[in-house]
Design an enzyme around this catalytic site. Sequence first.
Site, short mmCIF file in Angstrom:
data_model
loop_
_atom_site.label_atom_id
_atom_site.label_comp_id
_atom_site.label_asym_id
_atom_site.label_seq_id
_atom_site.Cartn_x
_atom_site.Cartn_y
_atom_site.Cartn_z
N SER A 136 0.77 -1.39 0.12
CA SER A 136 -0.22 0.14 -0.57
C SER A 136 1.04 0.96 -0.22
O SER A 136 1.98 1.20 0.73
CB SER A 136 -0.22 0.11 1.16
N TYR A 178 -3.04 -1.84 10.48
CA TYR A 178 -2.55 -1.51 8.60
C TYR A 178 -1.77 -1.08 7.99
O TYR A 178 -0.94 -2.13 7.07
CB TYR A 178 -4.19 -1.19 8.51
#
Length: 251
Positions: free
Chosen positions: A137, A150
């Site tokens: 990400s 996350y």
Amino acid sequence: MTGNTVLITGATSGIGRGLAEAFHARGNRVIIAGRRQGRLDQISAEHPGMRGIVLDVRDADAIAALACRLATEEPDLNVLINNAGISRQEKLAPGEADLATTRDIIETNIMSVVNATAAFLPLIAGKPNAAVLTTSSGLAFVPRNNFPTYCASKAFLHSWIQSLRVQLEQAGVEVLELVPPYVQSELSGPAQLADPHAMPLDAFIAEVMSNLEAGNTPEGEILVERVKGHRYAERRGEYARHFDLFNPRSA
């Protein structure tokens, strides 16, 4: 880009489904894995020749069992795409931490990738065009404070992938990292799917496949234009500005 047998985890929605459909359209044998049987059946029915398999990536024993199955049932398997992941907001203030959520993110985003890669590498190593592609990400490089675990899980993957890449050079396995920006998907809930600030999924997948077809993977990374600001923020001396944009402070 064609003629491969590709296993994709987390493939019943979002980026995983988009990749599955794109690789299938290019003449690859695609095996999609996910937790929802109904979605697996629907996607497979819409794309004849695509195979769906139920898999909870948090279950290490289930991953190992699937590797044993596919060694016999899909002997041409040569590409693993580690895409399964979850995103949850978390509070870390005194008395507010939810460790169950933290553990779930770590097990899904980190341990599933480690377990799946270990289980499937013996199957794909030595095959023509063998590759492991893992989704990280842009938030691995500039985190958001309301998604702490996350973001940290994706930073872990970025570091781990670099080590994996070096170790697998002699095995002839290409190691790629897909670094998405904020994309319209169900990752953090229904709102993200319709968020006009997120990159449309179709546009993201199209740019990813174009980069792959052109061999445009600098340092083994697949980067769409929209994520490069985050990816290179520290390198360009812009980290503090990007961090402040993601993490505005109260006056």
